[in-house]
Enzyme design. Sequence first.
Site, PDB file in Angstrom:
ATOM      1  CD  GLU A 127      96.913  23.577  -0.926  1.00 56.28           C
ATOM      2  OE1 GLU A 127      97.156  24.848  -0.684  1.00 56.28           O
ATOM      3  OE2 GLU A 127      97.811  22.793  -1.500  1.00 56.28           O
ATOM      4  CG  HIS A 128      91.828  24.211   2.843  1.00 56.26           C
ATOM      5  ND1 HIS A 128      90.773  24.697   3.046  1.00 56.26           N
ATOM      6  CD2 HIS A 128      92.039  23.983   1.854  1.00 56.26           C
ATOM      7  CE1 HIS A 128      90.326  24.966   1.702  1.00 56.26           C
ATOM      8  NE2 HIS A 128      90.960  24.283   1.025  1.00 56.26           N
ATOM      9  CB  THR A 129      98.208  24.899   6.975  1.00 52.06           C
ATOM     10  OG1 THR A 129      98.528  25.183   5.530  1.00 52.06           O
ATOM     11  CG2 THR A 129      98.149  23.243   6.863  1.00 52.06           C
ATOM     12  CG  ASP A 130      96.371  30.024   4.176  1.00 52.32           C
ATOM     13  OD1 ASP A 130      95.287  29.443   4.502  1.00 52.32           O
ATOM     14  OD2 ASP A 130      96.356  30.749   3.047  1.00 52.32           O
TER      15      ASP A 130
ATOM     16  N   GLY B 137      92.998  27.189  -9.793  1.00 52.29           N
ATOM     17  CA  GLY B 137      93.668  26.924  -8.395  1.00 52.29           C
ATOM     18  C   GLY B 137      94.860  27.612  -8.432  1.00 52.29           C
ATOM     19  CG  LEU B 138      97.561  27.416 -11.128  1.00 51.15           C
ATOM     20  CD1 LEU B 138      98.086  27.125 -12.596  1.00 51.15           C
ATOM     21  CD2 LEU B 138      98.303  26.620 -10.223  1.00 51.15           C
ATOM     22  CB  SER B 139      96.840  32.176  -6.586  1.00 57.52           C
ATOM     23  OG  SER B 139      96.559  31.359  -5.511  1.00 57.52           O
TER      24      SER B 139
ATOM     25  CG  ASP C 227      96.158  32.035  -2.492  1.00 57.00           C
ATOM     26  OD1 ASP C 227      97.120  31.175  -2.176  1.00 57.00           O
ATOM     27  OD2 ASP C 227      95.098  31.622  -2.741  1.00 57.00           O
TER      28      ASP C 227
ATOM     29  CE1 TYR D  43      90.380  28.265   0.939  1.00 61.89           C
ATOM     30  CE2 TYR D  43      89.279  29.980   2.349  1.00 61.89           C
ATOM     31  CZ  TYR D  43      90.382  29.383   1.784  1.00 61.89           C
ATOM     32  OH  TYR D  43      91.520  29.801   2.471  1.00 61.89           O
TER      33      TYR D  43
HETATM   34  C1  GLA Z   1      93.028  29.269  -1.391  1.00 64.14           C
HETATM   35  C2  GLA Z   1      93.335  30.439  -0.362  1.00 64.14           C
HETATM   36  C3  GLA Z   1      94.474  30.290   0.411  1.00 64.14           C
HETATM   37  C4  GLA Z   1      94.794  28.826   1.061  1.00 64.14           C
HETATM   38  C5  GLA Z   1      94.377  27.730  -0.021  1.00 64.14           C
HETATM   39  C6  GLA Z   1      94.537  26.453   0.547  1.00 64.14           C
HETATM   40  O1  GLA Z   1      94.194  29.281  -2.537  1.00 64.14           O
HETATM   41  O2  GLA Z   1      93.117  31.779  -1.245  1.00 64.14           O
HETATM   42  O3  GLA Z   1      94.425  31.349   1.324  1.00 64.14           O
HETATM   43  O4  GLA Z   1      93.598  28.665   1.992  1.00 64.14           O
HETATM   44  O5  GLA Z   1      93.267  27.806  -0.928  1.00 64.14           O
HETATM   45  O6  GLA Z   1      95.558  26.150   1.098  1.00 64.14           O
END
Ligand code: GLA
Length: 381
Positions: free
Chosen positions: A32-35, A124-126, A172, A221
Site C-alpha cells: 500500500e502506497h508503494t506504487d 477504496g475499491l477503485s 489501480d 493522500y
Molecule cells: C489509491 C491510489 C493508488 C495507490 C493506493 C494505495 O488507490 O489510486 O495508486 O497508491 O491508493 O496503495
Amino acid sequence: MLDKLALTFAATYGHNAKQIVRAPGRVNLIGEHTDYNEGFVLPCAIEYHTLVAVSPRDDNAVHTLALDCDGETDQFFLDQPIEFFKEKMWANYVRGVASEMLARGLAITGCNIAITGDVPQGAGLSSSAALEVAVGRAFASNANIRLSGLELAKIGQDAENNFVGCNCGIMDQLVSACGQAGHALGIDCRDYTFLQVPVPDDLAIVMINTNVKRGLIDSEYNTRRQQCEAAAQYFSVPALRDVSLDLFNRERHALPPLLAKRAQHILEENERTLQAYEALEAYDLPRLSQLMAASHRSMKDLFEITTPEVDFLVDAISHVLGDQAGVRMTGGGFGGCVVVLAPGARVNDVIQTVKNCYFAETGIKETIYLTKPCAGESRIG
Ligand code: GLA
C-alpha cells in the site's frame, strides 16, 4: 445492468450503442502506497465493473449520461478547451481522460456515452480507475484507435493526476486494464512488468466496507506522497524504491521523525509484498496472515492512514481466524474496506464475526462483497 444500459442509451440518444466496454474495480492484497514510490504491489481485479456504452456523433461533441448519478448529463467539445466541472465530479473523469488522450495526439472523435456500474463508490475499491479505463477504451474504440492496457492505464492515471487532482500511482488503473482471471498481479511499479500470481481456487477474497467516508482523502493522500518524495530526497535518489533497509536504518536519524516513519512503512512494505508473492504462490496462509497483519500495523502506526473502524474490524476478524486468514485495510486509506483472504470454508465465520460486532461497536452498518480475481477491461457488446 447491461440491458438497462443498452435500453437507456437507445432511449436517450435515439439509436443503439455501437460498443459497450467494461472495466473492473480492484482490491489490493498487499503493497500500500508503494506504487508511487516505484515499488511493488499485489492487487487483483474484482467482479464489480463500470460499463460504458458509446456511439459516434457527427460533430466534435462528447455527450455523457451517468445512470447512477440520478441520470445527470454532461457535454463538452473536443476542439475547445476542456475545463474542470466543479459541480459534477463524476464528469471530470470523462473530461480528464479525453483531455489526456488529446494531449497525447490521439485523434479521438465526438461521441455519445452512457455510464453505469456496480463498483462500490468511495469504498477504496477503485471505482474511479474503473471509470477512467472504461471511458478510455470507449473513446479509443469509437475512433478505431488501438491502445495497449498499459497505455490505457497511464492515460487514466494522468487524468487523475493532471485533471482530477489526485496524485495517485499506477496500480489501480493497471490492474483494471490488465487483470487476469484467477490471478493477482505482482506489479513492479518502476518498469510496469508484472508477475501473474495464481490465487488458489479454494481461497476466498472478502471485502468489508466500513462505510466510513472521511473528508480530505485526496489531500491526505497527496501529503503522504509529498512526504515520501521528501524522504527520497534526503537519500538523493529518485524514489524510495532505491533505498535499502540497511541504508535507511543507518541514516534514519538524519530525517525528520515523521518522514522516517513514512519511509520505514514504504521500505518494509516493499519487502513484505515481495515475500507475499511467494507465500501466495506456495499457498502459505499462515505466512500471508503474518505479512498482511504486519502491513496493517504499519499502515496504522507508521503511515497513519487507517481509521478506528478499520482497525476494529481487522482486530475482530484476526482474533477469530488467527493465522488461517490474511486481514488488512486495502486501498488508499482513511476509511474504505478491509480485505480478508480466507479458505472458502471459513467465509461464514468472517461474515458472522463482522455481523456480531461491527454495528454494535460503531453504530454503522457494513457492506460485504465477495470476489474471485477477474480479468481486466474488455468489450462486451
Ligand atoms: C489509491 C491510489 C493508488 C495507490 C493506493 C494505495 O488507490 O489510486 O495508486 O497508491 O491508493 O496503495
